[in-house]
Design a protein around this motif. Structure first.
Motif, PDB file in Angstrom:
ATOM      1  N   UNK A  79       0.872  -1.024  -0.065  1.00 41.03           N
ATOM      2  CA  UNK A  79       0.101  -0.172  -0.103  1.00 41.03           C
ATOM      3  C   UNK A  79       0.940   1.385  -0.110  1.00 41.03           C
ATOM      4  N   UNK A  80       1.019   1.724  -1.113  1.00 44.56           N
ATOM      5  CA  UNK A  80       2.000   2.901  -1.391  1.00 44.56           C
ATOM      6  C   UNK A  80       1.178   3.955  -1.821  1.00 44.56           C
ATOM      7  N   UNK A  81       1.536   5.376  -1.181  1.00 42.94           N
ATOM      8  CA  UNK A  81       0.777   6.578  -1.862  1.00 42.94           C
ATOM      9  C   UNK A  81       1.845   7.747  -2.378  1.00 42.94           C
ATOM     10  N   UNK A  82       3.122   6.962  -2.255  1.00 42.06           N
ATOM     11  CA  UNK A  82       4.106   7.728  -2.932  1.00 42.06           C
ATOM     12  C   UNK A  82       5.518   7.182  -3.195  1.00 42.06           C
ATOM     13  N   UNK A  83       6.518   7.459  -3.699  1.00 38.89           N
ATOM     14  CA  UNK A  83       7.763   7.142  -3.719  1.00 38.89           C
ATOM     15  C   UNK A  83       8.597   7.175  -2.719  1.00 38.89           C
ATOM     16  N   UNK A  84       8.422   8.238  -1.797  1.00 42.23           N
ATOM     17  CA  UNK A  84       9.229   8.334  -0.584  1.00 42.23           C
ATOM     18  C   UNK A  84       9.266   7.279   0.332  1.00 42.23           C
ATOM     19  N   UNK A  85      10.318   7.462   0.980  1.00 46.42           N
ATOM     20  CA  UNK A  85      10.680   6.224   1.891  1.00 46.42           C
ATOM     21  C   UNK A  85       9.897   5.958   2.945  1.00 46.42           C
ATOM     22  N   UNK A  86       8.820   6.929   3.321  1.00 46.00           N
ATOM     23  CA  UNK A  86       7.998   6.831   4.384  1.00 46.00           C
ATOM     24  C   UNK A  86       6.581   6.732   3.733  1.00 46.00           C
ATOM     25  N   UNK A  87       6.296   6.451   2.490  1.00 48.53           N
ATOM     26  CA  UNK A  87       5.080   6.739   1.860  1.00 48.53           C
ATOM     27  C   UNK A  87       4.520   5.303   1.436  1.00 48.53           C
ATOM     28  N   UNK A  88       4.620   4.331   2.563  1.00 49.78           N
ATOM     29  CA  UNK A  88       3.960   3.114   2.402  1.00 49.78           C
ATOM     30  C   UNK A  88       3.640   2.446   3.530  1.00 49.78           C
ATOM     31  N   UNK A  89       2.547   1.440   3.637  1.00 49.67           N
ATOM     32  CA  UNK A  89       1.956   0.919   5.006  1.00 49.67           C
ATOM     33  C   UNK A  89       3.187   0.194   5.524  1.00 49.67           C
ATOM     34  N   UNK A  90       3.922  -0.655   4.800  1.00 49.19           N
ATOM     35  CA  UNK A  90       5.193  -1.417   5.517  1.00 49.19           C
ATOM     36  C   UNK A  90       6.039  -0.535   6.202  1.00 49.19           C
ATOM     37  N   UNK A  91       6.332   0.503   5.518  1.00 47.17           N
ATOM     38  CA  UNK A  91       7.413   1.472   6.291  1.00 47.17           C
ATOM     39  C   UNK A  91       6.721   2.291   7.511  1.00 47.17           C
ATOM     40  N   UNK A  92       5.641   2.448   7.378  1.00 40.52           N
ATOM     41  CA  UNK A  92       4.901   3.120   8.663  1.00 40.52           C
ATOM     42  C   UNK A  92       4.637   1.910   9.702  1.00 40.52           C
ATOM     43  N   UNK A  93       4.182   0.909   9.320  1.00 39.13           N
ATOM     44  CA  UNK A  93       4.115  -0.199  10.439  1.00 39.13           C
ATOM     45  C   UNK A  93       5.349  -0.464  11.033  1.00 39.13           C
ATOM     46  N   UNK A  94       6.608  -0.406  10.571  1.00 37.95           N
ATOM     47  CA  UNK A  94       7.774  -0.382  10.850  1.00 37.95           C
ATOM     48  C   UNK A  94       8.032   0.720  11.901  1.00 37.95           C
ATOM     49  N   UNK A  95       7.824   2.030  11.553  1.00 35.59           N
ATOM     50  CA  UNK A  95       7.753   3.209  12.618  1.00 35.59           C
ATOM     51  C   UNK A  95       7.332   2.846  13.685  1.00 35.59           C
ATOM     52  N   UNK A  96       5.984   2.598  13.456  1.00 31.55           N
ATOM     53  CA  UNK A  96       5.042   2.205  14.582  1.00 31.55           C
ATOM     54  C   UNK A  96       5.789   1.074  15.601  1.00 31.55           C
ATOM     55  N   UNK A  97       6.300   0.096  15.100  1.00 30.27           N
ATOM     56  CA  UNK A  97       6.850  -0.944  16.170  1.00 30.27           C
ATOM     57  C   UNK A  97       8.276  -0.436  16.590  1.00 30.27           C
ATOM     58  N   UNK A  98       8.750   0.368  16.168  1.00 31.42           N
ATOM     59  CA  UNK A  98      10.177   1.151  16.729  1.00 31.42           C
ATOM     60  C   UNK A  98      10.019   1.600  17.951  1.00 31.42           C
ATOM     61  N   UNK A  99       8.744   2.164  18.196  1.00 33.16           N
ATOM     62  CA  UNK A  99       8.487   2.835  19.512  1.00 33.16           C
ATOM     63  C   UNK A  99       8.556   1.688  20.718  1.00 33.16           C
ATOM     64  N   UNK A 100       8.455   0.839  20.424  1.00 35.57           N
ATOM     65  CA  UNK A 100       8.449  -0.399  21.528  1.00 35.57           C
ATOM     66  C   UNK A 100       9.847  -0.869  21.974  1.00 35.57           C
ATOM     67  N   UNK A 101      10.941  -0.436  21.164  1.00 31.64           N
ATOM     68  CA  UNK A 101      12.370  -0.816  21.448  1.00 31.64           C
ATOM     69  C   UNK A 101      12.973   0.265  22.256  1.00 31.64           C
TER      70      UNK A 101
END
Length: 132
Positions: free
Chosen positions: A2-24
């Protein structure tokens, strides 16, 4: 993907990873994510893992004081509580991005789109923020 742009943060997988990072509280998630791509360098890393690794590399760049202009607040907050990354971690981030740019499902997906050059440029920009 699920991508809405070519940017490194513009897709679902990237933002899921960002959300998971908070727990580390350490860089274990970053290391594991980058190692997954590096370990698959002779294979064909899949797009979701590649998107996570790109964002992991972005987190390393942010730790170096070189965050992307669109860096999510979650990464900024995580970085504030950390020290500079080791040279080994920076090298892993570079290596993972280079693998993704040369042989990956993510590369092939973007190669099929009209935004391939813009996607490639976003990764080249990331590499400039990850010095040797």
């Amino acid at each position: 993907m699920g991508a809405w742009g070519y940017g490194n943060f513009e897709n679902d997988d990237a933002m899921d990873w960002v959300a998971d990072l908070e727990g580390y509280s350490d860089d274990g998630m970053i290391i594991d994510t980058l190692n997954t791509i590096i370990d698959q360098a002779d294979d064909y890393p899949e797009a979701p893992e590649c998107s996570g690794a790109v964002v992991a590399a972005e987190a390393v760049a942010a730790l170096l004081g070189e965050p992307h202009e669109d860096c999510p607040d979650e990464i900024d907050a995580w970085v504030e509580e950390r020290t500079s990354p080791s040279a080994t971690l920076v090298a892993k981030a570079r290596q993972a991005v280079e693998v993704i740019m040369s042989n990956s499902e993510l590369k092939d997906l973007w190669q099929e789109s009209e935004d391939f050059e813009a996607w490639q440029s976003s990764l080249e920009d990331l590499l400039t923020r990850l010095p040797y």
